[in-house]
Design a protein around this motif. Structure first.
Motif: not given
Length: 450
Positions: A9-19, A28-34, A75-83
């Protein structure tokens, strides 16, 4: 009792929800993606549930949408993955950390160096999701008005893979002797200079970082096109698939594993994990009601633009209640485009209905009780339609918490999912071998020393 075949099992977490309605769902946490504190908590919940990996997709451009649609996107604002994954490596111990990195708009030396660093920082938990970047708008952020053609992107990706893995093999595992008395830090016989010159890339090397803990970070791929399947058969160790039916999953599984056999690769050295959206309820009806309410939060502005992006063709000017028109060929992602067109024709869906699906999630979904969800997952596993799933959660944190506290125990009770991690690296979790260094066998080292 533990069964012979085990779910991964993997977890698709960026965006934290694709919906696109996820951030508006009650609780829900409105700012969960950032929000780092939120994402840290989600990663630790996944690790406590013994997930194989936390996966961050990535996009190198803000989606090309009119502002009336874009203003609704979480999803307009998201962390850079490696950071972000480097930060998560410090607050987790076992869960794998997988990031997307593009072979179209990145350089192989950068990619090799970043993933090698992440693998060392996480003590062997890194994975590289190879993508060719299907979004044509990305080119405008990298000094070009012309997106590379589909075939060109895949040819470059194949060469890119060879270069990156060659750079990871720059050093033998025991190259760094650090002999204080003799004043010798590394053994020159255990250093290889790549000197790659190919159709698309020229890279001298060597990499200025030790060989990754896992030998190579785990190679992950997504995509269902013909070039994508062949690239996966040749290079991938995990595929994040997109098949929506059991029959389609079985056909894809047999096709890719068959291609591996044909070129001499062990089919067990590739795990196929279709994307699966999950909504849990105490009854099937309750779960369906949750899904219906979530879908009702998708605004048409968002849905129609999501549909246009999938098709790489603007359909916003057509009658919303009419059929999908003929869609011209595209230079964007072909697999998502083709699936959407097939769905429209098969189910006779209007543009409005397709937009609602595009803004929610039109792929494989498990909506039901812990038992019915586990039944479906077990069927996919036992009938060799998948080796597990890349899970997508409907809203955060509730959707993940429901799955972790209700479905995971049911899978464990059936003996098809681990209760504890048995190893420390992502390769351990997935049952994948550590790749040998192509440049340094014992014989080669001995010859170099003579």
């Amino acid at each position: 009792m533990t069964r012979s075949r085990q779910l991964h099992l993997g977890a698709f977490m960026r965006p934290v929800s694709i919906h696109t309605g996820a951030w508006r769902y009650p609780g829900a946490w409105p700012d969960a993606n950032f929000n780092l504190a939120h994402i840290k908590r989600l990663a630790q919940t996944l690790e406590a549930a013994k997930f194989d990996a936390f996966f961050m997709a990535d996009h190198l451009a803000v989606l090309n949408m009119p502002i009336d649609a874009l203003k609704r996107s979480h999803t307009v604002t998201s962390f850079e993955p490696f950071t972000l994954l480097s930060a998560l490596a410090m607050v987790t111990e076992r869960i794998g950390l997988v990031a997307t990195a593009s072979t179209t708009y990145e350089e192989p030396y950068h990619i090799a160096r970043r993933f090698a660093s992440l693998d060392h920082l996480s003590a062997g938990r890194a994975g590289w999701n190879i993508v060719t970047t299907g979004n044509p708008e990305t080119s405008h952020n990298f000094g070009s008005d012309q997106h590379l053609a589909h075939e060109t992107r895949y040819a470059r990706a194949r060469e890119f893979y060879d270069v990156v893995t060659g750079l990871w093999d720059s050093w033998d595992d025991d190259a760094f002797v650090r002999d204080v008395d003799a004043g010798i830090y590394f053994d020159p016989a255990k250093l290889h200079v790549l000197n790659h010159k190919g159709p698309s890339l020229s890279v001298r090397g060597p990499l200025n970082i030790a060989r990754p803990v896992q030998g190579w970070p785990v190679i992950v791929q997504a995509g269902a096109s013909e070039p994508g399947r062949q690239l996966a058969a040749e290079t991938a160790e995990v595929i994040f698939g997109s098949e929506q039916t059991l029959a389609g999953g079985k056909a894809f599984y047999a096709d890719v594993k068959g291609r591996m056999r044909a070129i001499g690769r062990d089919p067990d050295h590739l795990k196929i994990l279709p994307a699966a959206f999950v909504v849990v309820g105490d009854t099937v009806e309750e779960a369906q009601a949750k899904r219906a309410h979530l879908d009702s939060l998708v605004h048409y502005d968002s849905g129609i633009r999501s549909l246009s992006i999938m098709l790489d063709y603007d359909v916003s000017g057509f009658d919303p209640d009419g059929p999908l028109p003929e869609i011209p060929e595209s230079n964007a992602s072909k697999s998502s485009r083709d699936r959407t067109i097939e769905l429209a024709r098969r189910d006779n869906l209007s543009i409005r209905q397709l937009a609602a699906k595009a803004g929610s999630f039109a792929g494989l979904a498990f909506v039901g009780t812990p038992k019915t969800i586990a039944d479906e997952m077990e069927t996919w596993l036992e009938e060799r339609a998948s080796d597990g799933f890349n899970m997508m959660f409907p809203w955060l944190p509730g959707g993940l918490d429901d799955f972790a506290t209700q479905v995971i125990p049911e899978l464990q009770r059936r003996g098809i999912f681990r209760k504890e991690y048995e190893g420390t690296t992502l390769r351990d979790h997935l049952g994948l071998p550590r790749p040998a260094n192509r440049f340094f066998t014992d014989r080669q080292v001995d010859e170099a020393a003579e």
